[in-house]
Design an enzyme around this catalytic site. Structure first.
Site, PDB file in Angstrom:
ATOM      1  N   THR A 150       0.617   4.219  -5.924  1.00  0.00           N
ATOM      2  CA  THR A 150      -0.801   3.820  -5.877  1.00  0.00           C
ATOM      3  C   THR A 150      -1.418   4.252  -7.216  1.00  0.00           C
ATOM      4  OG1 THR A 150      -1.466   5.962  -5.016  1.00  0.00           O
ATOM      5  CG2 THR A 150      -0.897   4.293  -3.370  1.00  0.00           C
ATOM      6  N   ARG A 170     -16.490   3.370  -6.160  1.00  0.00           N
ATOM      7  CA  ARG A 170     -16.514   2.207  -7.061  1.00  0.00           C
ATOM      8  C   ARG A 170     -17.124   1.001  -6.347  1.00  0.00           C
ATOM      9  NH1 ARG A 170     -10.452   3.126  -9.233  1.00  0.00           N
ATOM     10  NH2 ARG A 170     -10.306   4.121  -7.198  1.00  0.00           N
ATOM     11  N   PRO A 220       2.349  11.336   3.872  1.00  0.00           N
ATOM     12  CA  PRO A 220       3.304  10.554   3.086  1.00  0.00           C
ATOM     13  C   PRO A 220       3.982  11.390   1.999  1.00  0.00           C
ATOM     14  CG  PRO A 220       1.074   9.589   3.064  1.00  0.00           C
ATOM     15  CD  PRO A 220       0.954  10.990   3.552  1.00  0.00           C
ATOM     16  N   GLY A 221       5.174  10.924   1.612  1.00  0.00           N
ATOM     17  CA  GLY A 221       5.816  11.401   0.378  1.00  0.00           C
ATOM     18  C   GLY A 221       5.320  10.529  -0.760  1.00  0.00           C
ATOM     19  N   VAL A 237     -17.507  12.148  -1.749  1.00  0.00           N
ATOM     20  CA  VAL A 237     -17.297  13.045  -0.599  1.00  0.00           C
ATOM     21  C   VAL A 237     -17.626  14.503  -0.933  1.00  0.00           C
ATOM     22  CG1 VAL A 237     -15.577  11.598   0.575  1.00  0.00           C
ATOM     23  CG2 VAL A 237     -14.805  13.348  -1.038  1.00  0.00           C
ATOM     24  N   ASN A 281      -9.066   9.758   4.323  1.00  0.00           N
ATOM     25  CA  ASN A 281      -8.027   9.413   3.346  1.00  0.00           C
ATOM     26  C   ASN A 281      -8.407   9.753   1.907  1.00  0.00           C
ATOM     27  OD1 ASN A 281      -5.772   7.576   2.193  1.00  0.00           O
ATOM     28  ND2 ASN A 281      -7.655   6.607   1.449  1.00  0.00           N
ATOM     29  N   ALA A 324     -11.413   3.816   0.460  1.00  0.00           N
ATOM     30  CA  ALA A 324     -10.969   2.452   0.804  1.00  0.00           C
ATOM     31  C   ALA A 324     -10.865   1.549  -0.423  1.00  0.00           C
ATOM     32  CB  ALA A 324     -11.918   1.835   1.828  1.00  0.00           C
ATOM     33  N   THR A 325     -11.207   2.062  -1.597  1.00  0.00           N
ATOM     34  CA  THR A 325     -11.246   1.193  -2.784  1.00  0.00           C
ATOM     35  C   THR A 325      -9.893   1.060  -3.475  1.00  0.00           C
ATOM     36  OG1 THR A 325     -11.895   3.109  -4.104  1.00  0.00           O
ATOM     37  CG2 THR A 325     -13.674   1.680  -3.294  1.00  0.00           C
ATOM     38  N   TYR A 335      -2.895  21.460  -5.638  1.00  0.00           N
ATOM     39  CA  TYR A 335      -2.851  20.238  -4.819  1.00  0.00           C
ATOM     40  C   TYR A 335      -2.144  20.548  -3.493  1.00  0.00           C
ATOM     41  CZ  TYR A 335      -1.837  15.574  -3.085  1.00  0.00           C
ATOM     42  OH  TYR A 335      -1.749  14.470  -2.271  1.00  0.00           O
TER      43      TYR A 335
HETATM   44  P1  NDP Z   1      -5.598   6.299  -4.895  1.00  0.00           P
HETATM   45  O1  NDP Z   1      -5.967   7.025  -6.148  1.00  0.00           O
HETATM   46  O2  NDP Z   1      -5.025   4.946  -5.026  1.00  0.00           O
HETATM   47  O3  NDP Z   1      -6.861   6.258  -3.912  1.00  0.00           O
HETATM   48  C1  NDP Z   1      -7.697   7.365  -3.759  1.00  0.00           C
HETATM   49  C2  NDP Z   1      -8.958   6.930  -3.018  1.00  0.00           C
HETATM   50  O4  NDP Z   1      -9.787   8.094  -2.813  1.00  0.00           O
HETATM   51  C3  NDP Z   1      -9.773   5.931  -3.805  1.00  0.00           C
HETATM   52  O5  NDP Z   1     -10.239   4.908  -2.946  1.00  0.00           O
HETATM   53  C4  NDP Z   1     -10.938   6.747  -4.331  1.00  0.00           C
HETATM   54  O6  NDP Z   1     -12.103   5.930  -4.404  1.00  0.00           O
HETATM   55  C5  NDP Z   1     -11.104   7.809  -3.248  1.00  0.00           C
HETATM   56  N1  NDP Z   1     -11.729   9.011  -3.782  1.00  0.00           N
HETATM   57  C6  NDP Z   1     -11.218   9.876  -4.686  1.00  0.00           C
HETATM   58  N2  NDP Z   1     -12.103  10.836  -5.001  1.00  0.00           N
HETATM   59  C7  NDP Z   1     -13.216  10.568  -4.250  1.00  0.00           C
HETATM   60  C8  NDP Z   1     -14.476  11.176  -4.136  1.00  0.00           C
HETATM   61  N3  NDP Z   1     -14.808  12.272  -4.852  1.00  0.00           N
HETATM   62  N4  NDP Z   1     -15.396  10.654  -3.290  1.00  0.00           N
HETATM   63  C9  NDP Z   1     -15.094   9.541  -2.571  1.00  0.00           C
HETATM   64  N5  NDP Z   1     -13.912   8.915  -2.640  1.00  0.00           N
HETATM   65  C10 NDP Z   1     -12.982   9.417  -3.468  1.00  0.00           C
HETATM   66  O7  NDP Z   1      -4.573   7.271  -4.137  1.00  0.00           O
HETATM   67  P2  NDP Z   1      -3.779   7.134  -2.748  1.00  0.00           P
HETATM   68  O8  NDP Z   1      -4.118   5.904  -2.030  1.00  0.00           O
HETATM   69  O9  NDP Z   1      -2.362   7.403  -3.053  1.00  0.00           O
HETATM   70  O10 NDP Z   1      -4.349   8.420  -1.994  1.00  0.00           O
HETATM   71  C11 NDP Z   1      -4.995   8.373  -0.746  1.00  0.00           C
HETATM   72  C12 NDP Z   1      -4.684   9.662   0.012  1.00  0.00           C
HETATM   73  O11 NDP Z   1      -3.273   9.751   0.221  1.00  0.00           O
HETATM   74  C13 NDP Z   1      -5.086  10.946  -0.728  1.00  0.00           C
HETATM   75  O12 NDP Z   1      -5.624  11.861   0.192  1.00  0.00           O
HETATM   76  C14 NDP Z   1      -3.751  11.448  -1.291  1.00  0.00           C
HETATM   77  O13 NDP Z   1      -3.760  12.855  -1.482  1.00  0.00           O
HETATM   78  C15 NDP Z   1      -2.830  11.039  -0.151  1.00  0.00           C
HETATM   79  N6  NDP Z   1      -1.412  10.961  -0.497  1.00  0.00           N
HETATM   80  C16 NDP Z   1      -0.971  10.133  -1.502  1.00  0.00           C
HETATM   81  C17 NDP Z   1       0.385  10.078  -1.818  1.00  0.00           C
HETATM   82  C18 NDP Z   1       0.921   9.271  -2.929  1.00  0.00           C
HETATM   83  O14 NDP Z   1       2.085   9.514  -3.348  1.00  0.00           O
HETATM   84  N7  NDP Z   1       0.212   8.290  -3.446  1.00  0.00           N
HETATM   85  C19 NDP Z   1       1.358  10.862  -1.033  1.00  0.00           C
HETATM   86  C20 NDP Z   1       0.781  11.699  -0.020  1.00  0.00           C
HETATM   87  C21 NDP Z   1      -0.553  11.715   0.245  1.00  0.00           C
HETATM   88  P3  NDP Z   1     -13.192   5.931  -5.566  1.00  0.00           P
HETATM   89  O15 NDP Z   1     -12.503   6.343  -6.834  1.00  0.00           O
HETATM   90  O16 NDP Z   1     -13.729   4.536  -5.570  1.00  0.00           O
HETATM   91  O17 NDP Z   1     -14.194   6.923  -5.103  1.00  0.00           O
HETATM   92  C1  8X3 Z   2       1.420  12.997  -2.947  1.00  0.00           C
HETATM   93  C2  8X3 Z   2       2.885  13.244  -2.950  1.00  0.00           C
HETATM   94  O1  8X3 Z   2       4.732  14.658  -4.016  1.00  0.00           O
HETATM   95  O2  8X3 Z   2       3.020  13.756  -5.486  1.00  0.00           O
HETATM   96  O3  8X3 Z   2       0.768  13.815  -2.034  1.00  0.00           O
HETATM   97  O4  8X3 Z   2       2.507  15.570  -4.012  1.00  0.00           O
HETATM   98  S1  8X3 Z   2       3.281  14.375  -4.184  1.00  0.00           S
END
Ligand code: NDP
Ligand code: 8X3
Length: 253
Positions: A186, A35, A181-182, A59, A85, A10-11, A151
């Site tokens: 972020t 964080r 999502p694609g 996690v 997430n 959620a951060t 991945y």
């Molecule tokens: P961000 O990097 O912006 O956010 C990732 C979040 O995951 C952060 O809040 C981070 O918090 C948390 N996180 C990462 N590692 C850990 C850990 N070991 N323990 C606890 N929390 C963790 O990425 P997105 O918002 O883009 O990603 C969110 C989800 O969406 C992921 O599962 C990603 O695979 C998926 N996704 C993203 C896409 C994209 O293009 N952005 C496309 C498809 C899917 P903190 O570091 O504070 O722990």
């Molecule tokens: C995040 C989208 O295309 O970077 O899951 O894998 S991609």
């Protein structure tokens, strides 16, 4: 009565935007991440609108996950919605050059971390015979792209776990679905490229990527359907994206 949503990751990015939207819509929140400063800032901001509890854990750490969930105060113990997430990509390398620490991170966080959090929260949903689990997968869980190997494997695992959860939790009336999502702009690519901001920004240049708000909006849609409606699996791409490898990039954007 207000529903309570438990959001991992959620951060930042999708998780953070979902938390903000859910607070606006009146959901109480359990917000998770590592964080602490960001968790505190979110609690301060969103706590004005709804009840917010934060949990700081990695996690990957099974004991920390179980302890964090067990520590929830009484008013946050009943979780209506779990949004799995937290996750990231680490590296983008052909398999022969892959970094084994990156592989560990992706499988430990995206797959095992999701399982640990689910394991901690599912029993109370089973007992109540209600609940909703949303697993954040990816287009990378539907197809494999060059250098995406591990991945993509982690997100294919999320796809399988999502289906398995839906089957096993079916007798208990628990809704389970994935949002895939694609390309969403972020911190995802900054993490993937280990802080190389220029390389990360280039991923989203020349087309209009999804915003994390777009995915938050979809997640909100999913959770606000009538209870007999379960959105099992959704793929959302930017209009400029047709697949993991087909992207309509125009220099003018
Ligand atoms: P961000 O990097 O912006 O956010 C990732 C979040 O995951 C952060 O809040 C981070 O918090 C948390 N996180 C990462 N590692 C850990 C850990 N070991 N323990 C606890 N929390 C963790 O990425 P997105 O918002 O883009 O990603 C969110 C989800 O969406 C992921 O599962 C990603 O695979 C998926 N996704 C993203 C896409 C994209 O293009 N952005 C496309 C498809 C899917 P903190 O570091 O504070 O722990
Ligand atoms: C995040 C989208 O295309 O970077 O899951 O894998 S991609």
């Amino acid at each position: 009565m207000k529903k309570t949503a438990f959001i991992t990751g959620a951060t930042s990015g999708i998780g953070k935007c979902t938390a903000i939207l859910f607070a606006l819509k009146g959901f109480n929140l359990v917000l998770c991440g590592r964080r602490q400063d960001r968790l505190e800032a979110l609690k301060k901001e969103l706590g004005k609108e709804v009840q917010v509890h934060t949990l700081n854990f990695d996690v990957r750490n099974k004991e920390a996950v179980m302890e964090a969930v067990a520590s929830l105060p009484e008013e946050f113990k009943e979780i209506d919605i779990l949004i799995n997430n937290a996750g990231n990509a680490h590296g983008l390398d052909p398999i022969q050059d892959g970094n084994t620490d990156d592989w560990d991170s992706m499988l430990d966080i995206n797959v095992k971390g999701l399982l640990y959090v689910s394991k901690a929260l599912i029993p109370q949903m089973v007992e109540r015979k209600s609940g909703h689990i949303i697993n954040i997968g990816s287009t990378a869980g539907k197809e494999v792209y060059p250098k995406g190997n591990v991945y993509c494997a982690s997100k294919h695992a999320v796809d399988a776990i999502n289906q398995g959860m839906r089957i096993d939790l079916n007798p208990y009336g628990i809704r389970v679905g994935a949002v895939n999502p694609g390309l969403v702009e972020t911190e995802f690519s900054t993490v993937r490229f280990k802080g190389d901001e220029e390389r990360a920004e280039n991923v989203y240049k020349g087309f209009e990527p999804l915003k994390p708000e777009d995915i938050a909006d979809v997640i909100h849609f999913v959770v606000t359907r009538p209870y007999h409606v379960n959105i099992a699996d959704l793929i959302i791409m930017p209009t400029a994206q047709a697949s993991s490898t087909i992207l309509n990039k125009s220099e003018s954007i």
